[in-house]
Design a protein around this motif. Structure first.
Motif, PDB file in Angstrom:
ATOM      1  N   GLY A   1       0.942  -1.310   0.137  1.00  0.00           N
ATOM      2  CA  GLY A   1      -0.378  -0.096   0.428  1.00  0.00           C
ATOM      3  C   GLY A   1       0.647   0.985  -0.006  1.00  0.00           C
ATOM      4  N   ASN A   2       2.414   1.175   0.561  1.00  0.00           N
ATOM      5  CA  ASN A   2       2.860   2.775   1.024  1.00  0.00           C
ATOM      6  C   ASN A   2       3.342   2.542  -0.491  1.00  0.00           C
ATOM      7  N   SER A   3       4.681   1.507  -1.161  1.00  0.00           N
ATOM      8  CA  SER A   3       5.336   1.430  -2.305  1.00  0.00           C
ATOM      9  C   SER A   3       4.673   1.617  -3.732  1.00  0.00           C
ATOM     10  N   GLY A   4       3.083   0.801  -3.657  1.00  0.00           N
ATOM     11  CA  GLY A   4       3.178   1.249  -4.577  1.00  0.00           C
ATOM     12  C   GLY A   4       1.482   1.838  -4.972  1.00  0.00           C
ATOM     13  N   VAL A   5       0.778   2.364  -3.671  1.00  0.00           N
ATOM     14  CA  VAL A   5      -0.124   3.028  -3.897  1.00  0.00           C
ATOM     15  C   VAL A   5       0.318   4.721  -3.404  1.00  0.00           C
ATOM     16  N   GLN A   6       0.359   5.117  -1.989  1.00  0.00           N
ATOM     17  CA  GLN A   6       0.937   6.368  -1.605  1.00  0.00           C
ATOM     18  C   GLN A   6       2.184   6.970  -1.571  1.00  0.00           C
ATOM     19  N   LEU A   7       2.878   5.649  -2.105  1.00  0.00           N
ATOM     20  CA  LEU A   7       4.024   6.808  -2.859  1.00  0.00           C
ATOM     21  C   LEU A   7       3.527   7.239  -4.444  1.00  0.00           C
ATOM     22  N   PHE A   8       2.641   6.757  -4.971  1.00  0.00           N
ATOM     23  CA  PHE A   8       1.917   7.268  -6.796  1.00  0.00           C
ATOM     24  C   PHE A   8       1.673   8.504  -6.230  1.00  0.00           C
ATOM     25  N   ALA A   9       0.902   8.478  -5.520  1.00  0.00           N
ATOM     26  CA  ALA A   9       0.229  10.011  -4.866  1.00  0.00           C
ATOM     27  C   ALA A   9       1.451  11.402  -4.388  1.00  0.00           C
ATOM     28  N   TYR A  10       2.687  11.158  -4.065  1.00  0.00           N
ATOM     29  CA  TYR A  10       3.003  11.345  -3.147  1.00  0.00           C
ATOM     30  C   TYR A  10       3.610  11.807  -4.264  1.00  0.00           C
ATOM     31  N   GLY A  11       4.586  10.773  -4.890  1.00  0.00           N
ATOM     32  CA  GLY A  11       5.832  11.608  -5.851  1.00  0.00           C
ATOM     33  C   GLY A  11       4.721  13.221  -6.638  1.00  0.00           C
ATOM     34  N   LEU A  12       3.170  12.316  -7.357  1.00  0.00           N
ATOM     35  CA  LEU A  12       2.195  13.529  -8.095  1.00  0.00           C
ATOM     36  C   LEU A  12       2.409  14.727  -7.048  1.00  0.00           C
ATOM     37  N   MET A  13       1.307  14.540  -5.636  1.00  0.00           N
ATOM     38  CA  MET A  13       1.641  15.893  -4.993  1.00  0.00           C
ATOM     39  C   MET A  13       2.589  16.885  -5.067  1.00  0.00           C
ATOM     40  N   LEU A  14       3.574  15.957  -4.581  1.00  0.00           N
ATOM     41  CA  LEU A  14       4.761  16.743  -4.437  1.00  0.00           C
ATOM     42  C   LEU A  14       5.478  17.214  -5.416  1.00  0.00           C
ATOM     43  N   GLY A  15       5.624  16.974  -6.830  1.00  0.00           N
ATOM     44  CA  GLY A  15       5.602  17.570  -8.117  1.00  0.00           C
ATOM     45  C   GLY A  15       5.014  18.692  -8.261  1.00  0.00           C
ATOM     46  N   MET A  16       3.818  18.467  -8.124  1.00  0.00           N
ATOM     47  CA  MET A  16       2.723  19.945  -8.687  1.00  0.00           C
ATOM     48  C   MET A  16       3.203  21.296  -7.482  1.00  0.00           C
ATOM     49  N   GLY A  17       3.845  20.562  -6.038  1.00  0.00           N
ATOM     50  CA  GLY A  17       3.612  21.734  -5.163  1.00  0.00           C
ATOM     51  C   GLY A  17       4.795  22.727  -5.628  1.00  0.00           C
ATOM     52  N   SER A  18       6.023  21.734  -6.522  1.00  0.00           N
ATOM     53  CA  SER A  18       7.044  22.557  -7.043  1.00  0.00           C
ATOM     54  C   SER A  18       6.636  23.547  -8.182  1.00  0.00           C
ATOM     55  N   ALA A  19       5.749  23.930  -8.632  1.00  0.00           N
ATOM     56  CA  ALA A  19       5.296  25.138  -9.908  1.00  0.00           C
ATOM     57  C   ALA A  19       5.058  25.999  -8.505  1.00  0.00           C
ATOM     58  N   VAL A  20       4.431  26.178  -7.192  1.00  0.00           N
ATOM     59  CA  VAL A  20       4.759  27.179  -6.232  1.00  0.00           C
ATOM     60  C   VAL A  20       5.786  27.180  -5.851  1.00  0.00           C
TER      61      VAL A  20
END
Length: 501
Positions: A93-112
């Protein structure tokens, strides 16, 4: 002979030299432009100023990322004490699913991160709060399709070939992490808002205090109340919301932000589509990097006898993942320093900061690699007691050492790219180097030439090295005067998107 008045004059302390004044005030651009100072003295003074600014940013950021990483690891450990199935479910759950959301959100946050950093350097302080709110809106909306992925995670895992028992257990764990998605959506813009102003220590204190609370709550909920997997993941979500709430309270109540936080504003709802496009490029850039070494694990699982190889590479990647937090801390520091100096119109300071942050991070990475090589025969015993796995890890440690050295440069260059707003360009570079070169080369070496996990990892290192060399070439050939002008034009364009007052 001295007059009576002269005899009674007070003895004043000597006035500080110009060099000392530069160091105290942190006037890096003035130091670098002062041709009256001897070259060596100018270099020493500028280096001292930059190191003070750099470590004030990097050290707390590294601690925050380490604490957040440990909080997630602690949750998996609590789940692991419930049984092997629960441990496997939490890891999946952590490596397969949560890491996907974490990377996406952190990446989008780098725009700000790009916009806030450059706006702060340009002293357009009122825009920082607007950018933060705009990012929260965009990331919250992004959380809706991610929630759908979480809800149907069991079906997705079954399609990927996981067993029904494991997929069902992982589903329970993932459901408890749905609130965490929206904590990410608020946390990352707040984090970038604070970092852009070089205010990072409060986040460290908040994260450290939350970690202690997280451990206590996990023990209580998982063991004493018997809530099992769902309890472990719900506590993790709650801990992230505690971090978010504490940071929001700090911003709203502190006089430090009287210029950068002026309250909620309808301006945040204007220019959302342009912000989405910049955020999407940022997300692609970061996600391609995060997923790259997950692909290494997946490909290793396709080998003839993958068990030992997977055990060994999991140990190596656990070490790499822990030490990568240092590189990510310098990534954040590089982004802030570059964006601030670009916004302030200081081209010489940007160029000098890029050199210093890369040099410091590289030296630390080399030390990490040397330590890993020195401990290659015993490093695996921190994770497992098996001698066979220990020998396999020892064989892979040279590859781990090379990866650590590259992790000392590559994240910093990505931070420079974020500070400049090059996310879209770097996304294309990542696609070509990682998935056009690294993955195919790893497959050829691993399967065609029968080199196994060493061949796969060698190919992946080749892709990372090519990407690093391209970013180095681009970075050190950059005309920083031109980048200052681009930053100025970007801020003017985004100011036009303020919308109604």
């Amino acid at each position: 002979m001295e007059s009576q008045d002269e005899l009674h004059q007070p003895i004043l302390p000597p006035s500080p030299t110009e060099t000392e004044a530069y160091i105290v005030d942190g006037r890096l651009e003035e130091v670098l432009s002062d041709t009256q100072l001897p070259w060596l003295k100018r270099l020493t003074c500028a280096t001292w100023i930059e190191l003070k600014l750099l470590f004030r940013l990097a050290a707390p950021a590294i601690l925050v990322y380490l604490i957040n990483n440990f909080m997630s690891s602690a949750t998996r450990a609590f789940a692991g004490h419930l049984g092997n199935l629960e441990l496997a479910a939490a890891n999946l759950g952590n490596s397969g699913v949560q890491l996907f959301a974490y990377g996406l959100m952190l990446g989008m946050g780098s725009a700000v991160e790009t916009l806030c950093g450059q706006a702060y350097g340009a002293e357009k302080y009122e825009m920082l709060g607007i950018y933060m709110q705009r990012a929260i809106i965009v990331l919250t909306l992004t959380g809706i399709p991610l929630t759908v992925v979480y809800v149907f995670c069991k079906q997705i895992l079954l399609l990927l070939g996981e067993s029904t028992t494991l997929a069902s257990a992982a589903e329970v764990f993932v459901y408890g992490m749905i609130p965490q998605i929206y904590a990410y959506a608020v946390n990352f813009p707040i984090q970038k808002f604070l970092q852009a102003q070089s205010i990072v220590a409060p986040s460290t204190y908040i994260s450290a205090a939350t970690l202690v609370l997280h451990m206590l709550l996990s023990w209580l909920v998982v063991y004493k109340l018997g809530w099992g997997l769902i309890g472990a993941s719900l506590v993790l979500s709650l801990s992230w919301w505690i971090i978010v709430g504490a940071q929001l309270l700090y911003i709203v109540t502190s006089s430090t932000f009287k210029n950068t936080w002026t309250g909620l504003s309808l301006q945040a709802f204007s220019g959302l589509w342009a912000f989405v496009k910049l955020s999407a490029a940022s997300a692609v850039m970061l996600c391609l990097e995060i997923w790259y070494f997950q692909v290494l694990v997946l490909i290793t699982g396709l080998l003839k006898d993958p068990e030992l190889s997977l055990d060994a590479i999991s140990v190596c990647l656990s070490v790499a993942g822990l030490l990568l937090q240092i590189g990510i801390g310098f990534n954040a520091a590089a982004s802030v320093r570059v964006s601030n100096e670009l916004g302030a119109g200081n081209p010489k300071s940007v160029a000098f900061s890029v050199i210093i942050v890369n040099s410091v991070s590289f030296m630390i990475a080399v030390i990490e690699a040397v330590i890993v090589l020195a401990l290659r025969h015993v490093i695996s015993y921190a994770f497992t007691s098996g001698e066979t796995v220990a020998n396999a890890v020892s064989d892979l440690c040279p590859f781990l050492a090379i990866t650590l050295v590259l992790n000392g440069i590559q994240p910093v260059l990505s931070g420079v790219a974020v500070g400049c707003g090059w996310q879209a360009f770097v996304a294309y570079v990542n696609v070509g180097c990682y998935y056009g070169v690294g993955v195919p080369l790893g497959c050829v070496l691993g399967f065609k030439f029968d080199l196994g996990v060493k061949g796969i990892w060698s190919g992946m290192i080749g892709g990372t090295m090519l990407q690093t060399l391209i970013l180095l070439w681009i970075t050190f050939r950059t005309d920083w005067h031109e980048e200052v002008n681009k930053a100025r034009n970007r801020l003017e364009k985004w100011e036009d998107k303020k919308g109604p007052h």
